[in-house]
Design a protein around this motif. Structure first.
Motif, PDB file in Angstrom:
ATOM      1  N   HIS A  83       0.817  -1.217   0.000  1.00 28.47           N
ATOM      2  CA  HIS A  83       0.000   0.000   0.000  1.00 28.47           C
ATOM      3  C   HIS A  83       0.854   1.272   0.000  1.00 28.47           C
ATOM      4  O   HIS A  83       0.325   2.360  -0.213  1.00 28.47           O
ATOM      5  N   TYR A  84       2.172   1.118   0.247  1.00 31.43           N
ATOM      6  CA  TYR A  84       3.066   2.275   0.108  1.00 31.43           C
ATOM      7  C   TYR A  84       3.221   2.666  -1.368  1.00 31.43           C
ATOM      8  O   TYR A  84       3.492   3.826  -1.684  1.00 31.43           O
ATOM      9  N   TYR A  85       3.073   1.703  -2.244  1.00 34.16           N
ATOM     10  CA  TYR A  85       3.287   1.915  -3.679  1.00 34.16           C
ATOM     11  C   TYR A  85       1.978   2.026  -4.448  1.00 34.16           C
ATOM     12  O   TYR A  85       1.874   2.800  -5.404  1.00 34.16           O
ATOM     13  N   ILE A  86       0.992   1.222  -4.054  1.00 30.43           N
ATOM     14  CA  ILE A  86      -0.314   1.232  -4.712  1.00 30.43           C
ATOM     15  C   ILE A  86      -1.357   1.651  -3.687  1.00 30.43           C
ATOM     16  O   ILE A  86      -1.576   0.958  -2.695  1.00 30.43           O
ATOM     17  N   THR A  87      -1.991   2.782  -3.937  1.00 31.82           N
ATOM     18  CA  THR A  87      -2.969   3.332  -3.008  1.00 31.82           C
ATOM     19  C   THR A  87      -4.348   3.298  -3.661  1.00 31.82           C
ATOM     20  O   THR A  87      -4.477   2.989  -4.852  1.00 31.82           O
ATOM     21  N   PRO A  88      -5.376   3.632  -2.907  1.00 30.19           N
ATOM     22  CA  PRO A  88      -6.715   3.711  -3.525  1.00 30.19           C
ATOM     23  C   PRO A  88      -6.810   4.761  -4.619  1.00 30.19           C
ATOM     24  O   PRO A  88      -7.774   4.777  -5.391  1.00 30.19           O
ATOM     25  N   TYR A  89      -5.795   5.645  -4.683  1.00 28.37           N
ATOM     26  CA  TYR A  89      -5.842   6.757  -5.637  1.00 28.37           C
ATOM     27  C   TYR A  89      -4.896   6.545  -6.829  1.00 28.37           C
ATOM     28  O   TYR A  89      -4.740   7.441  -7.661  1.00 28.37           O
ATOM     29  N   THR A  90      -4.286   5.374  -6.896  1.00 28.50           N
ATOM     30  CA  THR A  90      -3.432   5.045  -8.046  1.00 28.50           C
ATOM     31  C   THR A  90      -3.910   3.740  -8.663  1.00 28.50           C
ATOM     32  O   THR A  90      -4.133   2.752  -7.957  1.00 28.50           O
ATOM     33  N   SER A  91      -4.073   3.736  -9.964  1.00 25.04           N
ATOM     34  CA  SER A  91      -4.449   2.507 -10.664  1.00 25.04           C
ATOM     35  C   SER A  91      -3.210   1.651 -10.884  1.00 25.04           C
ATOM     36  O   SER A  91      -2.084   2.146 -10.858  1.00 25.04           O
ATOM     37  N   PHE A  92      -3.419   0.364 -11.089  1.00 29.00           N
ATOM     38  CA  PHE A  92      -2.279  -0.532 -11.306  1.00 29.00           C
ATOM     39  C   PHE A  92      -2.638  -1.623 -12.295  1.00 29.00           C
ATOM     40  O   PHE A  92      -3.802  -1.882 -12.598  1.00 29.00           O
ATOM     41  N   ALA A  93      -1.601  -2.263 -12.804  1.00 29.24           N
ATOM     42  CA  ALA A  93      -1.755  -3.438 -13.661  1.00 29.24           C
ATOM     43  C   ALA A  93      -0.628  -4.401 -13.333  1.00 29.24           C
ATOM     44  O   ALA A  93       0.453  -3.988 -12.894  1.00 29.24           O
ATOM     45  N   VAL A  94      -0.874  -5.663 -13.542  1.00 23.85           N
ATOM     46  CA  VAL A  94       0.128  -6.696 -13.312  1.00 23.85           C
ATOM     47  C   VAL A  94       0.596  -7.226 -14.660  1.00 23.85           C
ATOM     48  O   VAL A  94      -0.215  -7.634 -15.497  1.00 23.85           O
TER      49      VAL A  94
END
Length: 348
Positions: free
Chosen positions: A88-99
């Protein structure tokens, strides 16, 4: 700190050497894996962005061993859930992500199976820590989570360089239809052994990638880029201007088969990306082109000068080069554009 870099398969050793030289630490890799592993005490992110041979850089958050059977994914799921406490330090509710998953070896499961599990765990962990689920965005994510599985080795990292590969330099205003990746251009210059104060020529420069990378690499080299198509030369000049090296490269319209008419045993290095026979279409025409090109480059080079090319026509090139009098200094297979050409270094 543990880092993982993605590179063009076939140039892992070149990237490894550059990483150690610029950032320090210890590196390791397996040839044609497309990855370099790096352990270093501290690193400047700005320094990572200056690397010329890598595509992406990731901070490693998890590594483990994984079996090849589908049931082994159950253990992986448990390990990931207990290990990704800081995601959660890198991916937050305010940042989208993909694997993004790359897999080498024989496994019962697929890359999509792994991506799905990793994505589910990340969503659960971020929601557990923040109370809000992060958004998955497969097209334009803020953060890329990269998973690399090679046989039984499993690595998971978070991108330090964004969603854009560093091989996309940003200076390509004009995009040649058969453009060479700048990372491979850097590798070819490195393998050729180019230096300052030397004459470096690309007689089939297209959009100017090799001359531009040479100018970015060397402050005081004499660099020339030629192509017989005036449109490509205009595009190469635009790219050179965008890269900040305009004026450091002399561009001109000329036929590579007549290079010796400009340079008579004056060139230290000829580095070029000639047409591939697979894409050229006519095997007779491509061989005639290579034959005339090799003859002209031999006449243009100083004694001890080097010709470095990337080609799928390496068997013909090696036979013809031996007949002309070139000595093979180096050859290696790389991956480029879904093909597996060879970089060949020849010495006069």
């Amino acid at each position: 700190m543990e880092l993982l870099y993605t590179v063009n398969p076939g140039i892992e050793d070149i990237a490894s050497e550059e990483i150690r030289a610029e950032l320090g630490g210890v590196t390791s890799f397996e040839n044609m894996s497309g990855h370099v592993y790096h352990v270093v005490d501290n690193v400047s992110f700005e320094a990572i962005y200056r690397l010329r041979s890598i595509n992406r850089a990731f901070i490693l958050l998890f590594k483990s061993r994984i079996g090849s059977r589908t049931n082994d994914l159950i253990k992986l799921r448990e390990e990931l859930f207990s290990s990704l406490e800081t995601i959660h330090y890198y991916i937050t509710p305010y940042t989208s992500f993909a694997v993004d998953t790359e897999r080498l070896g024989s496994h019962e499961y697929t890359s999509m199976d792994i991506s799905r599990i990793v994505g589910e765990i990340i969503i659960k962990k971020v929601e557990e820590k923040t109370g809000i689920k992060p958004v998955v965005n497969l097209r334009t994510p803020h953060i890329i989570v990269h998973v690399f599985v090679k046989d039984e080795n499993f690595f998971l990292g978070v991108s330090l360089t964004g969603s854009r590969s560093l091989h996309r330099r940003g200076y390509r205003i004009y995009d040649h239809p058969a453009a060479l990746k700048p990372t491979l251009a850097y590798a070819m210059l490195t393998l050729s052994g180019t230096r300052d104060k030397q004459v470096i020529v690309d007689p089939m420069c297209g959009g100017g990638t090799i001359p531009i990378e040479a100018a970015l690499l060397h402050e005081e080299a004499y660099i020339y880029g030629y192509d017989r198509n005036p449109r490509h030369i205009r595009g190469a000049k635009l790219n050179a201007y965008a890269s900040g090296v305009y004026g450091k490269v002399v561009f001109g319209v000329w036929d590579a088969r007549r290079l010796h008419e400009i340079f008579d045993e004056q060139v230290d290095h000829i580095v070029s990306n000639p047409p591939y026979g697979i894409r050229y279409g006519d095997p007779v025409a491509i061989r005639k082109l290579y034959r005339d090109f090799l003859d002209s480059t031999y006449k243009s080079l100083k004694p001890g000068g080097r010709l470095t090319i990337i080609t799928t026509e390496y068997n013909y090139v090696l036979n013809k080069a031996n007949y002309i009098g070139f000595r093979v200094v180096h050859k290696r297979t790389v991956q480029h554009g879904g093909l597996y050409p060879k970089i060949v270094v020849l010495e006069k």
